[in-house]
Each structure stands twice: as C-alpha cells, then as structure tokens.
Design a protein around this motif. Structure first.
Motif, PDB file in Angstrom:
ATOM      1  N   ASP A  18       0.842  -1.199   0.000  1.00 40.57           N
ATOM      2  CA  ASP A  18       0.000   0.000   0.000  1.00 40.57           C
ATOM      3  C   ASP A  18       0.877   1.250   0.000  1.00 40.57           C
ATOM      4  N   THR A  19       1.644   1.392  -1.069  1.00 45.54           N
ATOM      5  CA  THR A  19       2.527   2.536  -1.207  1.00 45.54           C
ATOM      6  C   THR A  19       2.306   3.147  -2.581  1.00 45.54           C
ATOM      7  N   PRO A  20       2.485   4.488  -2.688  1.00 42.90           N
ATOM      8  CA  PRO A  20       2.260   5.128  -3.985  1.00 42.90           C
ATOM      9  C   PRO A  20       3.316   4.736  -4.999  1.00 42.90           C
ATOM     10  N   LEU A  21       2.918   4.748  -6.257  1.00 43.74           N
ATOM     11  CA  LEU A  21       3.864   4.479  -7.325  1.00 43.74           C
ATOM     12  C   LEU A  21       4.731   5.701  -7.592  1.00 43.74           C
ATOM     13  N   ASP A  22       4.138   6.881  -7.545  1.00 40.54           N
ATOM     14  CA  ASP A  22       4.855   8.123  -7.791  1.00 40.54           C
ATOM     15  C   ASP A  22       4.141   9.247  -7.048  1.00 40.54           C
ATOM     16  N   ILE A  23       4.725  10.452  -7.111  1.00 44.73           N
ATOM     17  CA  ILE A  23       4.201  11.609  -6.388  1.00 44.73           C
ATOM     18  C   ILE A  23       3.632  12.610  -7.388  1.00 44.73           C
ATOM     19  N   CYS A  24       2.452  13.114  -7.097  1.00 49.21           N
ATOM     20  CA  CYS A  24       1.847  14.189  -7.897  1.00 49.21           C
ATOM     21  C   CYS A  24       1.610  15.396  -6.989  1.00 49.21           C
ATOM     22  N   ILE A  25       2.172  16.521  -7.352  1.00 43.46           N
ATOM     23  CA  ILE A  25       1.842  17.786  -6.684  1.00 43.46           C
ATOM     24  C   ILE A  25       0.691  18.408  -7.453  1.00 43.46           C
ATOM     25  N   TYR A  26      -0.416  18.721  -6.739  1.00 48.00           N
ATOM     26  CA  TYR A  26      -1.583  19.304  -7.405  1.00 48.00           C
ATOM     27  C   TYR A  26      -1.768  20.746  -6.940  1.00 48.00           C
ATOM     28  N   VAL A  27      -1.794  21.684  -7.897  1.00 45.54           N
ATOM     29  CA  VAL A  27      -1.967  23.104  -7.602  1.00 45.54           C
ATOM     30  C   VAL A  27      -3.344  23.527  -8.100  1.00 45.54           C
ATOM     31  N   GLY A  85      -3.082   5.132  -7.821  1.00 47.74           N
ATOM     32  CA  GLY A  85      -1.897   4.587  -7.175  1.00 47.74           C
ATOM     33  C   GLY A  85      -0.843   5.614  -6.840  1.00 47.74           C
ATOM     34  N   MET A  86      -1.181   6.912  -6.953  1.00 45.15           N
ATOM     35  CA  MET A  86      -0.202   7.960  -6.699  1.00 45.15           C
ATOM     36  C   MET A  86      -0.411   8.581  -5.320  1.00 45.15           C
ATOM     37  N   LYS A  87       0.652   9.169  -4.786  1.00 46.85           N
ATOM     38  CA  LYS A  87       0.535  10.052  -3.633  1.00 46.85           C
ATOM     39  C   LYS A  87       0.336  11.460  -4.174  1.00 46.85           C
ATOM     40  N   VAL A  88      -0.733  12.124  -3.748  1.00 46.88           N
ATOM     41  CA  VAL A  88      -1.027  13.471  -4.220  1.00 46.88           C
ATOM     42  C   VAL A  88      -0.796  14.449  -3.079  1.00 46.88           C
ATOM     43  N   ILE A  89       0.063  15.426  -3.301  1.00 45.95           N
ATOM     44  CA  ILE A  89       0.356  16.465  -2.323  1.00 45.95           C
ATOM     45  C   ILE A  89      -0.342  17.746  -2.769  1.00 45.95           C
ATOM     46  N   VAL A  90      -1.142  18.314  -1.873  1.00 46.52           N
ATOM     47  CA  VAL A  90      -1.995  19.447  -2.226  1.00 46.52           C
ATOM     48  C   VAL A  90      -1.666  20.639  -1.329  1.00 46.52           C
ATOM     49  N   PRO A  91      -0.936  21.636  -1.831  1.00 43.71           N
ATOM     50  CA  PRO A  91      -0.656  22.832  -1.030  1.00 43.71           C
ATOM     51  C   PRO A  91      -1.853  23.782  -1.028  1.00 43.71           C
ATOM     52  N   ASP A  92      -2.244  24.231   0.157  1.00 45.26           N
ATOM     53  CA  ASP A  92      -3.352  25.183   0.304  1.00 45.26           C
ATOM     54  C   ASP A  92      -2.735  26.575   0.447  1.00 45.26           C
ATOM     55  N   TYR A  93      -2.389  27.167  -0.685  1.00 42.42           N
ATOM     56  CA  TYR A  93      -1.656  28.437  -0.681  1.00 42.42           C
ATOM     57  C   TYR A  93      -2.564  29.607  -0.292  1.00 42.42           C
ATOM     58  N   SER A 130      12.836   6.930  -1.839  1.00 41.60           N
ATOM     59  CA  SER A 130      12.085   5.755  -2.257  1.00 41.60           C
ATOM     60  C   SER A 130      12.084   5.500  -3.750  1.00 41.60           C
ATOM     61  N   GLY A 131      12.869   6.242  -4.503  1.00 44.00           N
ATOM     62  CA  GLY A 131      12.982   5.983  -5.936  1.00 44.00           C
ATOM     63  C   GLY A 131      11.739   6.328  -6.728  1.00 44.00           C
ATOM     64  N   LEU A 132      11.010   7.367  -6.309  1.00 40.17           N
ATOM     65  CA  LEU A 132       9.773   7.755  -6.979  1.00 40.17           C
ATOM     66  C   LEU A 132      10.018   8.897  -7.956  1.00 40.17           C
ATOM     67  N   SER A 133       9.120   9.034  -8.896  1.00 34.37           N
ATOM     68  CA  SER A 133       9.114  10.175  -9.804  1.00 34.37           C
ATOM     69  C   SER A 133       8.141  11.229  -9.286  1.00 34.37           C
ATOM     70  N   ILE A 134       8.306  12.462  -9.760  1.00 31.75           N
ATOM     71  CA  ILE A 134       7.449  13.572  -9.348  1.00 31.75           C
ATOM     72  C   ILE A 134       6.769  14.143 -10.579  1.00 31.75           C
TER      73      ILE A 134
END
Length: 310
Positions: free
Chosen positions: A75-84, A108-116, A145-149
């Motif tokens: 249960d780990t993300p395949l890659d990282i997505c930053i969402y703006v 399957g991604m980890k999504v990071i969402v900054p609340d600017y 962890s060898g992930l892409s962004i």
C-alpha cells in the motif's frame, strides 16, 4: 457538446461561475473570504489523508497528502503528484477539486496538495515560496524511495505552477541549494484550462468573450492585478506567457486540456504554439471542464490520470 455542458452554459448564475463575468463581481468576491472546503468525509473512506503544516516567511500553510487506501499489502504510492488548484487566486479548494484529487490518488499515486494563501491577503511570491518548500519535501521523499514527481494544475493554479517553475528555472536561487535542480525533478506537467496571462492579452481572447458564459477578461484582470501586486502582472511568475521561448523550452514535458467556450483557450493555444506541447481541445467545452460532471469532463479526467500515472 453534451446536454449537461449546454445546460451549464445556459444557466451560469446557478453554477456560481457568473461571478467572474465583470470587474464589480470579482471585487465583491475578493471582499469576502473563500477558503478551501475541508477534505470531504467520503474521501477518507478511500484514501489515507495526512494534514501537515509548512512554515514559510509568509506564515503557516496547510498541505494535504492523499494515498489510496487499499487491501494490497504494497500500500505505497507508485509516484508523487503535486496538485496546484485553481480558483482565480481568490477561491480555495472546492469539492470538485477534492473529487479529482481523490481520483488521481486512486490510480496509485501520492497526491500532495498545497493550500496556498489567496488574494487579496496574499500574492504570487508567497505562493511560490510555499511551492518551493513543498517541492523540497517531495524531492527528499522521492530520493529516499525511488519515486518520480509529476505536477498537475488547473486554471489559475496552472498559471501559478508554470510561472513558479519558469521563475526558478530563470536562475532564482533557493536558500541552501539551486532550485533549478529541484524543478528538473518534475518529469511531466498536465494542465487544465490554464490562465497564463494575468492581463488577458493573448491573441484571440477578445474573440472568445462572446462564447464564454462564465468568464470575462475584465473580471479576471481584477484578480490578476491583486495577485501580481508585488511581482508585477507582467512578470514571468504571474504571467508565464511573458517568458522567452528559450525559457519555455526549459520546462518539463507539458500537455494541456482546453475548451473552445473558454476565454482562456487563447492562453492554452498560445502556450501550445510556442512550446510545441500537446493540447487536447474539446469543441464547445467550458472553462475547467475536466472538473465538471459531464461526459467531456469524465473523458478528460481519465486522460489526465492516465498520463499522470503512466
């Protein structure tokens, strides 16, 4: 064009988007706070959601990270997505944003969402500093962890994301390291209905005014002026299309989704022409249609998620 899209265009007041149709309405919007809606309860049923705080010289800002909750032991993300997120720099995250973000995480991604921080209290340079910090954390995690962004953004958020990348690629140094090295870690960028010229001066904008039931350049400029009050409306940070062709060529691979009943279609068209990036054009689609519950929106969401997670 689907029936749902035609109905949304016919009744702009019901959707709330008509508030962007004049300078007076946008000034009224800016006079009242429009913070992000909380992560909807139902999203916690399908995601692991982590709330965090990042402190910058401009204050404390919230970020959320979503990872799909599955029965898979891996249960780990395949890659990282930053969402703006978009919102004309005066609206926070909406329920439509959260639904789309959850769909991205579901691939399957980890999504990071900054609340600017939003205008008029905050402006572009503060948001850029927050994105610096978000990217620093993402790079540290990816290295471990060898992930892409990847990066995805919509509307004004797309302008912020692209302007921030161009500003940093033009040589601005991040404390302790060169931020250009961090930007280079983003391997693809996907944009929905991007607002890339805060002055709304892209060729073809005026011709699209009569086609767009939601947005008007005169209203958008009010928000753009507030967002660019420190960096300048014509700066690369606030209006990415002001960048040179050489700077635009330094961006990661891009793909853009745009509808022909959107005044900002002119921005997307000019970006595609100058960079040679891919662009999916949907005839008759309204602004930010990938976030809409229409057949066109569903198709576009699937395309974006497929490209992000590939």
């Amino acid at each position: 064009m689907s029936l749902q899209m035609r109905l949304l265009a016919a009744f702009p007041g019901r959707s709330g988007r008509a508030s962007w149709s004049s300078p007076e309405k946008v000034r009224d919007l800016m006079g009242r706070p429009h913070p992000s809606v909380p992560v909807p309860h139902e999203l916690y049923q399908v995601n692991h959601v982590v709330k965090d705080t990042i402190t910058t010289p401009d204050g404390e800002f919230t970020t959320h990270s979503l990872v799909p909750a599955t029965d898979d032991p891996r249960d780990t993300p395949l890659d990282i997505c930053i969402y703006v997120h978009g919102g004309g720099y005066v609206h926070g995250l909406s329920t439509a944003h959260w639904a789309f973000i959850s769909d991205i995480a579901g691939s399957g991604m980890k999504v990071i969402v900054p609340d600017y921080g939003l205008a008029p209290e905050y402006e572009a340079t503060a948001a850029a500093r927050l994105l610096d910090a978000v990217l620093d954390r993402a790079v540290a995690e990816a290295d471990a962890s060898g992930l892409s962004i990847r990066l995805a953004a919509d509307s004004a958020g797309a302008g912020l994301a692209l302007g921030w990348m161009l500003d940093r690629l033009d040589g601005v140094e991040h404390p302790g390291t060169r931020q250009i090295d961090r930007i280079d870690r983003i391997d693809r960028v996907l944009l929905s209905s991007p607002w890339l010229d805060a002055a709304c001066s892209s060729p073809g904008t005026d011709e699209l005014v009569a086609e767009d039931p939601w947005l008007h350049p005169d209203g958008l400029r009010v928000a753009g002026n507030a967002w660019g009050r420190q960096a300048g409306v014509g700066s690369v940070l606030v209006s990415p299309l002001s960048a040179s062709d050489m700077s635009l060529a330094s961006l990661p691979p891009l793909h853009v989704w745009s509808g022909t009943r959107d005044v900002l279609h002119a921005d997307a068209t000019l970006l595609s022409r100058r960079t040679g990036c891919g662009m999916t054009v949907v005839d008759g689609a309204l602004h930010n249609f990938p976030l809409l519950r229409t057949p066109e929106g569903k198709t576009a969401r699937g395309e974006i998620i497929s490209r992000l997670s590939a």
